[in-house]
Design an enzyme around this catalytic site. Structure first.
Site, short mmCIF file in Angstrom:
data_model
loop_
_atom_site.label_atom_id
_atom_site.label_comp_id
_atom_site.label_asym_id
_atom_site.label_seq_id
_atom_site.Cartn_x
_atom_site.Cartn_y
_atom_site.Cartn_z
CE LYS A 86 -2.57 2.14 3.85
NZ LYS A 86 -3.54 1.84 4.93
CE LYS A 141 -0.89 5.86 4.81
NZ LYS A 141 -2.28 5.80 5.33
CE LYS A 180 -6.13 2.07 10.10
NZ LYS A 180 -5.82 3.50 9.90
O1 OSB Z 1 -4.59 5.45 7.12
O2 OSB Z 1 -4.14 3.41 7.44
C1 OSB Z 1 -3.93 4.59 7.69
C2 OSB Z 1 -0.93 4.83 10.05
C3 OSB Z 1 -1.35 5.84 10.89
C4 OSB Z 1 -2.56 6.45 10.67
C5 OSB Z 1 -3.35 6.05 9.59
C6 OSB Z 1 -2.95 5.03 8.74
C7 OSB Z 1 -1.69 4.44 8.96
C8 OSB Z 1 -1.11 3.44 8.08
C9 OSB Z 1 0.00 2.56 8.62
O3 OSB Z 1 -1.38 3.35 6.91
C10 OSB Z 1 -0.50 1.26 9.11
C11 OSB Z 1 0.56 0.45 9.81
O4 OSB Z 1 1.57 0.12 9.19
O5 OSB Z 1 0.38 0.14 11.00
MG MG Z 2 -6.00 4.38 5.91
#
Ligand code: OSB
Ligand code: MG
Length: 382
Positions: free
Chosen positions: A175, A177, A276
């Site tokens: 994934k 960003k 989550k």
């Molecule tokens: O949007 O999924 C998200 C981390 C912090 C806040 C939001 C997000 C994330 C991640 C990392 O994408 C997820 C991870 O590696 O634990």
């Molecule tokens: Mg996310």
């Protein structure tokens, strides 16, 4: 005599025992590298931990809230307030987790705070009865799939280097960003170099419906999904956007509980869900969401919040549950921390899978010296 009704979900009938000591501990662990999303850059992991002691057993719950409200409205400070002043007073020995869940409904929202208390109580119950968490979830031990979330990078070249390392490590999906100005060309660069890697993007709410045509340009790259392209609080506009895109949408920030998930599914706002557990109020609500999603043909995966080894272990156990059919954001410990507060660290095996930790509770050992070393605030409540 009537047989006792079968609990709708595992965990609901588990009984909370007495608790001798309650502490809130805030730790701050340096990240190996800064983690950037469209709304924030984090260089440290600050986490609020709830520590419970009973009969010589120590249990922990990790709150997934950040110190800032840039991903979600809750923060470590609001969670501390809600846990101390409203949630802990509702915890009574002898109550089941199902009853506690009903009591917690009186407190509106604040699902990260609720998950923290639930997680710590689940760890305590599991350890007192010598059972690993996956057993409380009614699941056999299993390996789970791995996935990595790569933060925003300064250039396509830097992104390619990060993806290269992830693929070499053996992650089952990548994934990346995205944000305005760092999307189509960045995705194209990764796709040209890695035509086959299961790839998805996460915008953390950086776009609006006016960007629909621009986002449709992502359709040519065969992404498994686009996560939270529109506002952190929106469901309806995502349902409009989904009609204009071939790529499945996935919701993260917008989903706080089962009702949100059901609304999103009913509206066609997404074809995939990021659960989550720390965002939706804990393990019990996660089980409800996953069951509802499965009944509607919606695949689910476990997101992450860059948790320490405590929250990471919870996410790993949860993924043994049927319905978690896609790889999640569960990565190796070394990707986040040079030194974590638990042992053993999370590692990928030769097939890229992650083993569920052995032992009672979450199956990890919290190393007191390391907690002390990273502690910036500690408060005894009971
Ligand atoms: O949007 O999924 C998200 C981390 C912090 C806040 C939001 C997000 C994330 C991640 C990392 O994408 C997820 C991870 O590696 O634990
Ligand atoms: Mg996310």
């Amino acid at each position: 005599m009537e047989p006792a009704p079968t609990p709708a979900f595992p965990l609901e009938h588990e009984v909370v025992g007495t608790v001798d000591r309650v502490e809130l501990v805030t730790v701050r662990l340096p990240f190996v590298a800064p983690f950037a999303i469209s709304t924030a850059v984090w260089t440290v992991k600050e986490a609020l931990l709830l520590r419970l002691e009973a009969d010589g057993v120590t249990a922990w719950g990790e709150c997934v809230a950040d110190p800032d409200p840039f991903y979600a409205a809750e923060t470590t400070a609001t969670a501390r307030h809600i846990i101390t002043d409203f949630l802990l007073p509702l915890v009574a020995a002898g109550a089941t987790l199902g009853e506690l869940d009903r009591r917690f409904r009186h407190v509106r929202g604040n699902r990260m705070a609720k998950a923290t208390v639930e997680n710590a109580l689940v760890d305590l119950i599991a350890k007192r009865t010598g059972r690993p968490l996956h057993e409380l979830l009614g699941r056999p031990r299993a390996r789970i799939m791995s996935g990595i979330s790569i933060g925003l990078q300064d250039s396509p070249a830097a992104l390619l280097a990060a993806v290269e390392e992830a693929v070499a490590t053996g992650y089952h999906r990548v994934k990346m960003k995205v944000q305005r100005g760092k999307d189509v060309e960045y995705v194209r660069a990764v796709r040209e170099r890695f035509p086959e890697v299961p790839l998805m993007v996460d915008a953390n709410g950086d776009y609006t419906l006016a960007d629909a045509e621009h986002l449709a340009r992502l359709d040519e790259f065969g992404l498994t999904m686009i996560e939270q392209p529109l506002s952190y609080s929106d469901i309806y506009q995502h349902s409009i956007l989904q009609q204009r895109l071939a790529t499945p949408l996935c919701l993260d920030e917008s989903i706080h509980d089962l009702d949100d998930a059901a609304a999103a599914i009913a509206l066609g706002a997404c074809r995939v869900l990021n659960v989550k557990q720390g965002r939706v109020g804990g393990l019990l609500e996660s089980l409800r969401i996953v069951a509802h999603a499965a009944a509607h043909g919606i695949p689910v995966w476990s997101g992450g919040m860059d948790e320490t080894g405590i929250g990471r272990a919870v996410n790993i156990h949860l993924q043994t549950v049927e319905g978690f059919t896609l790889p999640g954001d569960t990565s190796e410990t070394r990707r986040y921390f040079a030194e974590d507060i638990v042992e053993p660290p999370v590692v990928l095996d030769a097939g890229g899978f992650i083993e569920v930790p052995h032992g009672p509770g979450f199956g990890v050992t919290v190393v007191d010296d390391r907690v002390d070393k990273f502690t910036i605030h500690r408060e005894r409540l009971r």
